[in-house]
Design an enzyme around this catalytic site. Structure first.
Site, PDB file in Angstrom:
ATOM      1  N   TYR A 155       1.755  -2.924   2.368  1.00 42.50           N
ATOM      2  CA  TYR A 155       2.055  -1.646   1.790  1.00 42.50           C
ATOM      3  C   TYR A 155       1.220  -0.546   1.939  1.00 42.50           C
ATOM      4  CZ  TYR A 155       3.760   1.507  -1.707  1.00 42.50           C
ATOM      5  OH  TYR A 155       3.993   2.522  -2.395  1.00 42.50           O
ATOM      6  N   SER A 173       1.681   7.233  -0.440  1.00 42.29           N
ATOM      7  CA  SER A 173       1.014   6.653  -1.661  1.00 42.29           C
ATOM      8  C   SER A 173      -0.339   6.708  -1.817  1.00 42.29           C
ATOM      9  CB  SER A 173       1.360   5.301  -1.568  1.00 42.29           C
ATOM     10  OG  SER A 173       0.818   4.368  -2.668  1.00 42.29           O
TER      11      SER A 173
END
Length: 592
Positions: free
Chosen positions: A463, A450
């Site tokens: 995350y 990501s």
């Protein structure tokens, strides 16, 4: 094993024959700056099944050279091959194998009429046909910027060619090449020098072989026609070849209707570094052409040779393929000819993806698995290998997101996101990576990271931590698996319209605030309008090009660049994001 001399006009060719008469004949033709001894390791392995013929091409090794230093035209080289076939009594069609310039002249032999009916099959290694090359350049340039970039990239790989073609400069380059050839073989190709290779005649061979470039390269040199041939052709493509890109070496797709494609985990001199693999593939191909059954390997190679099917016959395993990026990637690989294993913790979602692929004419199979379950992943990997074989490509995509302060993230929430986002990708990489290594062929692993891996955010600490770990794990794994010819790519998509956004949980907040924030975030990403199909296209391109880190959306590209150029500015941007997030949260809390 017996040696003989064969005349071809003024040239005397040194020929060596191994194996018993009466067996199918395999002819091995070397390239530049080699001699026939380059094939010794492969020839010894083939001689138990076939009659194997190897010869030094004109001007190399024990063969004589032409009086005209430019008499290395391909038609003369094909004439030499014809003389060798006559000289060894090849009454039945032979199976031709060529490497580098040996492959270039092999193409000339199977495309032209001179040896029609005398060649049963052709295995080409790292040597494209000139007509196919010209067609590839025209098509790539017309296709747009990416095609132009591919041509420019190949031009960089071929920068040595004009040097070899230049008078005096070429001779100097040949001396440098001869002096360092053994070192290049050892350091870049993983092939230790051995008796016979590099040859004692290397300095002379390198100088004489300049005629190959000077006689056959240049504007319009033999590029007329479409390069069609009815001879079945096996392409062995070394994925680490420094001189020929995969897209160039695949330029035979289309003009060759019976094309079989194999990818080898090796560099240009794959016959020296991986003789067992080359001998096995040649044996399997020759046996099939001689009337043997179509093995799974041959079926895979045949599917990989179909035009427009970049991943024809490949087995692709994708986790989290029931929705979002995983679903789009499954569709994209299936459309490109791959067999896809659609894995997801939600078997219903996986079945919907499979049904969609089946309806579109693709091939897909489902499997329900929780990537956070170590034992279940072991069983999954074993099932894939036993049922379908070792995967060629694995896309570790399954992931979840939680938002909120690290101070509000409980042990259970931390363990959950880590077990899926990081441990799940570790398991997929380790289990399937081990299978790929043990198989000893090409493979590729894709891990979905990501932009949060390099853009700090107080709202996404858990995350971001897992995705940063995935990015670094992928970088490390790429270095580890490079020696086996297995690629690894980390993909950093950006803000993509997928279900993960709407499923993100905000920790430390009342359920009503959590639900409203998720709804707002989902709508914002939906308005952004960046669909998962664009990520899927990037993934396929990254696998084709063996890209280390693939950045998809503009914000991911910007964030990566900023993190490298100015970490301070990167943190300042994160602070702005935090303030905006605080305002949104306050608004939501007032509303609910």
């Amino acid at each position: 094993m017996r040696d003989q001399r064969v005349r071809s006009g003024e040239i005397e060719l040194a020929v060596r024959v191994r194996g018993e008469d009466g067996r199918p004949t395999v002819v091995l033709v070397h390239g530049y700056p080699d001699t026939g001894a380059m094939w010794d390791d492969v020839a010894e392995r083939l001689a138990g099944r076939f009659r194997v013929v190897v010869y030094d091409v004109r001007g190399a090794g024990a063969s004589s050279g032409p009086s005209d230093p430019l008499d290395y035209r391909l038609d003369a080289l094909v004439g030499d091959l014809e003389a060798v076939l006559d000289g060894v009594g090849a009454d039945e069609p032979v199976h031709l194998v060529g490497h580098d310039w040996g492959s270039v002249q092999g193409w000339e032999a199977v495309i032209g009429d001179r040896l029609r009916g005398r060649i049963a099959s052709f295995t080409s290694i790292s040597g494209p046909d000139r007509r196919h090359l010209a067609r590839w350049v025209r098509t790539a340039v017309r296709s747009g910027p990416r095609g132009v970039a591919a041509v420019v990239g190949q031009a960089r790989r071929s920068v040595y060619m004009p040097v070899f073609m230049a008078p005096r400069v070429g001779e100097a380059a040949a001396r440098v090449l001869a002096a360092g050839f053994g070192r290049v073989m050892r350091l870049r190709e993983g092939a230790e020098p051995r008796p016979g290779h590099p040859a004692d005649t290397l300095a002379v061979d390198a100088r004489n072989g300049l005629g190959l470039y000077r006689a056959n390269m240049g504007r319009g040199a033999g590029t007329s026609g479409d390069g069609r041939t009815d001879v079945p052709v096996q392409l062995i493509i070394p994925v680490k070849d420094r001189y020929g890109s995969q897209s160039l070496l695949l330029s035979a797709r289309g003009p060759v209707p019976r094309l079989y494609v194999r990818r080898a985990p090796a560099g240009h001199w794959v016959a020296r570094s991986h003789p067992d693999l080359v001998a096995r593939w040649v044996t399997e191909f020759v046996d099939h052409i001689e009337g043997g059954p179509e093995t799974p390997g041959i079926a895979h190679a045949r599917a990989a040779g179909e035009p427009g099917k970049d991943f024809g016959g490949d087995l692709v395993v994708i986790t989290g393929a029931g929705s979002g990026i995983g679903r789009a990637t499954a569709h994209a690989f299936a459309a490109a000819g791959a067999r896809v294993v659609v894995a997801d913790i939600d078997e219903g979602a996986a079945k919907r993806t499979m049904d969609e692929i089946d309806a579109a004419g693709g091939e897909a199979h489902i499997y329900g698995v929780d990537v956070a379950d170590a034992e279940a992943m072991e069983t999954f990997a074993q099932y894939v290998r036993d049922t379908f074989g070792v995967p060629d490509i694995v896309v570790n995509n399954a992931g979840v997101a939680i938002a909120g302060s690290l101070l509000d993230t409980s042990e259970e929430e931390w363990a959950r996101i880590r077990s899926i986002n990081l441990d799940g990708m570790y398991r997929g990489s380790r289990l399937f990576g081990r299978q790929m290594v043990d198989r000893g062929e090409w493979g590729h692993i894709v891990n979905i990271a990501s932009m949060a891996a390099f853009l700090p955010s107080p709202e996404l600490p858990a995350y971001s931590a897992t995705k940063a770990a995935v990015l670094q794990m992928s970088e490390c794994l790429r270095l580890d698996l490079d020696r086996y010819g297995i690629g690894v790519t980390a993909v950093c998509p950006g803000a993509i319209d997928t279900p993960i956004t709407g499923n993100t949980r905000f920790v430390g907040l009342p359920p009503s605030v959590d639900a409203e924030l998720r709804d707002r975030m989902g709508r914002a990403v939906e308005r952004r309008g960046f669909p998962p199909e664009k990520v899927a296209r990037t993934i396929l391109r990254a696998v084709r090009q063996d890209t280390p880190v693939a950045l998809v959306a503009a914000e991911a590209r910007f964030g990566r660049a900023l993190s490298r150029v100015s970490p301070t500015a990167n943190r300042a941007l994160a602070r702005l994001g935090r303030r905006a997030g605080d305002r949104i949260r306050a608004d939501v809390e007032r509303l609910v």
